[in-house]
Design a protein around this motif. Sequence first.
Motif, PDB file in Angstrom:
ATOM      1  N   GLN A 156      -0.654  -0.625  -1.402  1.00 45.70           N
ATOM      2  CA  GLN A 156      -1.709  -0.556  -0.399  1.00 45.70           C
ATOM      3  C   GLN A 156      -1.530   0.641   0.532  1.00 45.70           C
ATOM      4  O   GLN A 156      -2.508   1.243   0.966  1.00 45.70           O
ATOM      5  CB  GLN A 156      -1.736  -1.863   0.411  1.00 45.70           C
ATOM      6  CG  GLN A 156      -2.047  -3.092  -0.426  1.00 45.70           C
ATOM      7  CD  GLN A 156      -2.051  -4.367   0.395  1.00 45.70           C
ATOM      8  OE1 GLN A 156      -1.955  -4.328   1.614  1.00 45.70           O
ATOM      9  NE2 GLN A 156      -2.161  -5.503  -0.267  1.00 45.70           N
ATOM     10  N   TRP A 203      -4.047   7.486  -7.104  1.00 44.33           N
ATOM     11  CA  TRP A 203      -4.227   6.269  -6.307  1.00 44.33           C
ATOM     12  C   TRP A 203      -5.301   6.500  -5.236  1.00 44.33           C
ATOM     13  O   TRP A 203      -4.984   6.598  -4.037  1.00 44.33           O
ATOM     14  CB  TRP A 203      -2.914   5.855  -5.649  1.00 44.33           C
ATOM     15  CG  TRP A 203      -1.804   5.545  -6.607  1.00 44.33           C
ATOM     16  CD1 TRP A 203      -1.916   5.329  -7.945  1.00 44.33           C
ATOM     17  CD2 TRP A 203      -0.422   5.379  -6.286  1.00 44.33           C
ATOM     18  NE1 TRP A 203      -0.692   5.059  -8.487  1.00 44.33           N
ATOM     19  CE2 TRP A 203       0.252   5.074  -7.497  1.00 44.33           C
ATOM     20  CE3 TRP A 203       0.319   5.458  -5.115  1.00 44.33           C
ATOM     21  CZ2 TRP A 203       1.625   4.860  -7.545  1.00 44.33           C
ATOM     22  CZ3 TRP A 203       1.680   5.243  -5.166  1.00 44.33           C
ATOM     23  CH2 TRP A 203       2.329   4.937  -6.371  1.00 44.33           C
ATOM     24  N   ASP A 246      -7.460   4.571  -3.921  1.00 42.55           N
ATOM     25  CA  ASP A 246      -7.655   3.454  -2.994  1.00 42.55           C
ATOM     26  C   ASP A 246      -6.445   3.205  -2.098  1.00 42.55           C
ATOM     27  O   ASP A 246      -6.498   2.339  -1.215  1.00 42.55           O
ATOM     28  CB  ASP A 246      -7.973   2.172  -3.777  1.00 42.55           C
ATOM     29  CG  ASP A 246      -9.269   2.293  -4.575  1.00 42.55           C
ATOM     30  OD1 ASP A 246     -10.149   3.056  -4.124  1.00 42.55           O
ATOM     31  OD2 ASP A 246      -9.385   1.643  -5.633  1.00 42.55           O
ATOM     32  N   THR A 247      -5.358   3.919  -2.320  1.00 41.44           N
ATOM     33  CA  THR A 247      -4.156   3.740  -1.509  1.00 41.44           C
ATOM     34  C   THR A 247      -4.255   4.559  -0.227  1.00 41.44           C
ATOM     35  O   THR A 247      -4.586   5.750  -0.261  1.00 41.44           O
ATOM     36  CB  THR A 247      -2.907   4.174  -2.298  1.00 41.44           C
ATOM     37  OG1 THR A 247      -2.786   3.357  -3.473  1.00 41.44           O
ATOM     38  CG2 THR A 247      -1.648   4.018  -1.461  1.00 41.44           C
ATOM     39  N   LYS A 248      -3.969   3.928   0.906  1.00 37.94           N
ATOM     40  CA  LYS A 248      -3.996   4.609   2.185  1.00 37.94           C
ATOM     41  C   LYS A 248      -2.692   5.393   2.370  1.00 37.94           C
ATOM     42  O   LYS A 248      -1.616   4.935   1.983  1.00 37.94           O
ATOM     43  CB  LYS A 248      -4.169   3.619   3.337  1.00 37.94           C
ATOM     44  CG  LYS A 248      -5.427   2.756   3.226  1.00 37.94           C
ATOM     45  CD  LYS A 248      -6.689   3.607   3.237  1.00 37.94           C
ATOM     46  CE  LYS A 248      -7.930   2.741   3.159  1.00 37.94           C
ATOM     47  NZ  LYS A 248      -9.170   3.545   3.162  1.00 37.94           N
TER      48      LYS A 248
END
Length: 384
Positions: free
Chosen positions: A145, A163, A165-167
């Motif tokens: 995440q 990635w 969608d990874t913050k």
Amino acid sequence: MATIANQPRCDVCGNKLVKNGKNSAGRTRWRCKNCGASTTVSRPDITAKKQFTSFHRWATGKQSIAELGTPRSTFHRTTAWCWQVQPHLEQTGEQHRYLMLDGTYFNGYCALTAFNGKHIIDWQFCDREKIASWTHLLQGMTPPQIALIDGNGALESVLTALWPDTKIQRCYFHIRQSMVKHLTLNPRTVPGQQLLALTRALMKVSTKDEAANWSEQFIHWQSMHEVTLKERTYAKDRTASRPTRVKPHQTWWYTHIGLRRTERLLHDLLKKDHLFQWLDLAQPGELLPKTTSPLEGGINAGIKEQLRLHRGLTPQHSMALVRWHLYRYAENPKDPWSFVQRHHWAEKPKPKPRAEEPIGPAVYGQHFSWGDGNGIRKGWGGRR
């Protein structure tokens, strides 16, 4: 005569051997009831396990070879095959809350590591941090995440591509390092002093309200010193010395380059939303990390310490030592002996054949030659 087993068999008739006392060296003597042959059985697997255990204790510990109680030459000779054993991690597909990603350099190589705050998830060796090496490490992992990084450009590009969608959370410790690098700890200008105070205030932010207040103060600082940030120095001004960073053909450059670089760094972090993800994504009562210090100050610092204790290793042996050090921090490490295969200790490396070198020039060969002065001589040799 016997195989590696608790019930060896006779090489003469094939029947099982039985114990028949011990020899003068204290080893068990085995005898065949059928043909009467007697022998002693060696267990190279037990010997190899003892050698590997000693090697692993030395490679992962702080003891020197002398403290292990084994002569140095004997230790190096008996454990030479242990360098071939390589531990590895198996990916479980688990999605982690966050991962700390960083690389550390040693002996001309770089170790890329992924750390979830408690355990090492995976590692990768390369020559330097680049897109290809980070891609090879991350493409087989489940995206977390949050990804904590130190600001490496290649890593950020790979994270954005693999990635999406990874913050991304930038490490606060490296932000402060960049501030000190560009501003120093004693800026001579008022804008620099104010920006250094803002940087120190950033390190103390602990709530979302404080983060929003800090962002407003930084934007206000930008608008207040906009003219100073754009100030230029022209080459036609003979009183101005040309900095080393300026190319010979440049006619102007920014006067306050350190102040400008610091402002650009913080501006980009706010624009990309890489500054306060540890606050925005935290659950009630959860404290997410904002630095990669647990990885760099713990595991990576341990790598440097192990190499210092075992200094003098070749690059390949250093890589093997780092691999065993990282495997100690795996979530469910296996017994190190489980990575040892029979071919590791059974097949001894064959020495390279040495080419025969000539003894001397061609005139000193095996054939007779008048040129070497050893022929039959005639004439008067002198007398008293």
